[in-house]
Design a protein around this motif. Structure first.
Motif, short mmCIF file in Angstrom:
data_model
loop_
_atom_site.label_atom_id
_atom_site.label_comp_id
_atom_site.label_asym_id
_atom_site.label_seq_id
_atom_site.Cartn_x
_atom_site.Cartn_y
_atom_site.Cartn_z
N ASN A 1 1.89 -2.36 -1.38
CA ASN A 1 3.16 -2.08 -1.89
C ASN A 1 4.00 -2.05 -0.73
N SER A 2 5.36 -1.96 -0.98
CA SER A 2 6.39 -1.93 0.01
C SER A 2 6.15 -1.06 1.25
N ASP B 1 7.31 -0.43 -8.12
CA ASP B 1 8.61 -0.35 -7.33
C ASP B 1 9.47 -1.72 -7.63
N ASP B 2 10.78 -1.57 -7.52
CA ASP B 2 11.64 -2.78 -7.80
C ASP B 2 11.16 -3.69 -6.52
N ALA B 3 10.92 -3.37 -5.16
CA ALA B 3 10.58 -4.16 -4.17
C ALA B 3 9.46 -4.79 -4.35
N ASP B 4 8.51 -4.36 -5.29
CA ASP B 4 7.29 -5.04 -5.19
C ASP B 4 7.04 -6.12 -6.48
N VAL B 5 7.70 -6.03 -7.49
CA VAL B 5 7.45 -6.66 -8.58
C VAL B 5 7.59 -8.01 -8.65
N LEU B 6 8.51 -8.67 -7.71
CA LEU B 6 8.43 -10.10 -7.62
C LEU B 6 7.26 -10.61 -6.93
#
Length: 447
Positions: free
Chosen positions: A262-263, A296-301
């Motif tokens: 994750n981020s 998390d938003d930072a990990d989705v893409l």
């Protein structure tokens, strides 16, 4: 830009100049698009674009093997539990991608290496399993792998390294294989450094030799010319290519897969209650869906690129998504991965359940929990034991904190008092929805 267009621009009014420039830009964009279509992305290019490749031994050779369907490759899975988990997920998806491109996968079940235990990424020694436990876990793995890999018509192999490791003669192994390994080099390997502080057992020290021997045997028995693994396995994999070179005078290749982090740099696939399993009896399809829906938003893409089979062109369009669009991306991620693991029907159920819950409704597929009769005192249960018994907290202390912070509601009513009690009759029949925070719901009933 050609001379005619330049002359046209210089001698024309400003509006006309703008029109000519726009035309030229459109033409250039069309040419670039045509060139992209003419130059088809190779499988290796796609793996790079998806961020899957960490390290390779010989890039040109590996490109030739996998792009042209010439790779017979293996990934090892040690059966330390009775289910595969999210940590194995990327490896299974990679095997599926390569098989779709004409390459032949070998899923190596570590029935032999599980008797030792891999020290990679650990600060303590793994629990020793009995042969019976290992065999049970092997049988469970086989069923789950078939969802990703086509084993029909010799398109893939599933083998167990117990077939050769458990029959090895120790003195013979020392003479034939042990002589090929430098202890100095082994001690420099990253997989041993973390264990050295607490004490690396001689048992674990042999793991690299066992994994290297696997590659050596697979090369001889099945023509396996490529090994994949997580990038924490790099030293073990290089040991295998070196053993093949020294014993057989042949070249074999290795490539490591980027770990799913994750981020914050932590491995994904863990929750407060433990691992996210691929077995629906251990992690329900709804809970599996919710795990990915809540990344998390930072990990989705990054997760969409690395784990789904959606076209890269479609994913690239999501790069500019923000706010509510990122929530849509999470729904896409959760649906696609649940479909891969549990099938389209279960993915649709999980999606419908999530939408029904978050719009204030109820759903038949909501996660459930059953309270035992001894959970009640005088036919009542207090709020702390209810939250704990519903599985919404891993400890009673956590349940207490959650209630005190106003994060719990029962049957739509917020619970403000940790001493609040609820009658047993509430939970009879269909049960009651207990909610923690905005995203965790459980329908609680009594056995």
């Amino acid at each position: 830009m050609n001379c005619e267009i330049i002359a046209c621009i210089r001698g024309a009014p400003r509006q006309r100049q703008n029109e000519v420039l726009e035309y030229e830009l459109r033409e250039r964009a069309a040419i670039r698009k045509m060139k992209r279509e003419e130059t088809k992305m190779t499988l290796y290019d796609e793996l790079v674009a998806r961020g899957l490749i960490a390290q390779v031994t010989d890039e040109a050779l590996i490109k030739d093997l996998i792009n042209n369907g010439k790779a017979t490759f293996y990934i090892g899975f040690d059966p330390t539990a009775d289910s595969l988990h999210v940590g194995h997920f990327m490896a299974l998806c990679l095997m599926k991608r390569l098989q779709m491109a004409g390459n032949k996968p070998i899923a190596l079940i570590g029935g032999g290496t599980a008797m030792i235990g891999d020290p990679s990424g650990r600060t303590d020694m793994r629990k020793m399993l009995t042969p019976e436990q290992i065999q049970h876990n092997v049988d469970c793995f086989k069923k789950q792998m078939a969802r990703f890999i086509d084993f029909s018509d010799d398109k893939a192999l599933l083998v167990n390294n117990a077939d050769w490791l458990l029959n090895l003669n120790y003195v013979e192994l020392l003479r034939e294989v042990g002589a090929c390994f430098s202890v100095n080099n082994m001690l420099r390997a990253e997989c041993y450094k973390q264990r050295m502080e607490k004490g690396l057992s001689f048992l674990e020290f042999n793991y690299m030799i066992m994994q290297s021997y696997d590659f050596y045997m697979l090369y001889q028995k099945y023509g396996c010319n490529l090994q994949f693994g997580g990038n924490d396995q790099w030293s073990n994999m290089l040991g295998g290519t070196e053993l093949i070179r020294r014993k057989l005078d042949k070249d074999a290749s290795a490539m490591t897969i980027t770990l799913l982090l994750n981020s914050e740099g932590k491995k994904m696939g863990k929750t407060a209650s433990g691992a996210v399993w691929l077995d629906p009896d251990k992690t329900s399809p709804y809970d599996f869906y919710q795990y990915w829906r809540n990344v998390d938003d930072a990990d989705v893409l990054k997760c969409i690129r690395m784990l789904t089979f959606l076209p890269l062109e479609e994913i690239d369009k999501m790069d500019s998504w923000e706010g509510a669009q990122l929530n849509k991306a999470k729904e896409i991620l959760a649906y696609e991965l649940t479909k891969l693991v549990h099938g389209e029907e279960e993915a649709k159920k999980a999606e419908a359940t999530a939408k029904a819950i978050f719009t204030g409704g109820d759903a038949a597929n909501m996660p459930t929990a059953k309270l035992e009769a001894d959970s009640f005192t005088d036919d009542e249960i207090d709020a702390i034991n209810l939250v704990f018994g519903a599985g919404l907290a891993t400890t009673k202390s956590e349940a207490r904190r959650t209630i005190q912070q106003g994060g719990v509601s029962v049957d739509g009513e917020k619970v403000a008092d940790i001493a609040a009690k609820f009658p047993k009759s509430m939970f009879e029949g269909d049960g009651v929805v207990v909610k923690k925070g905005k995203k965790s719901f459980v329908k609680v009933s009594v056995n």
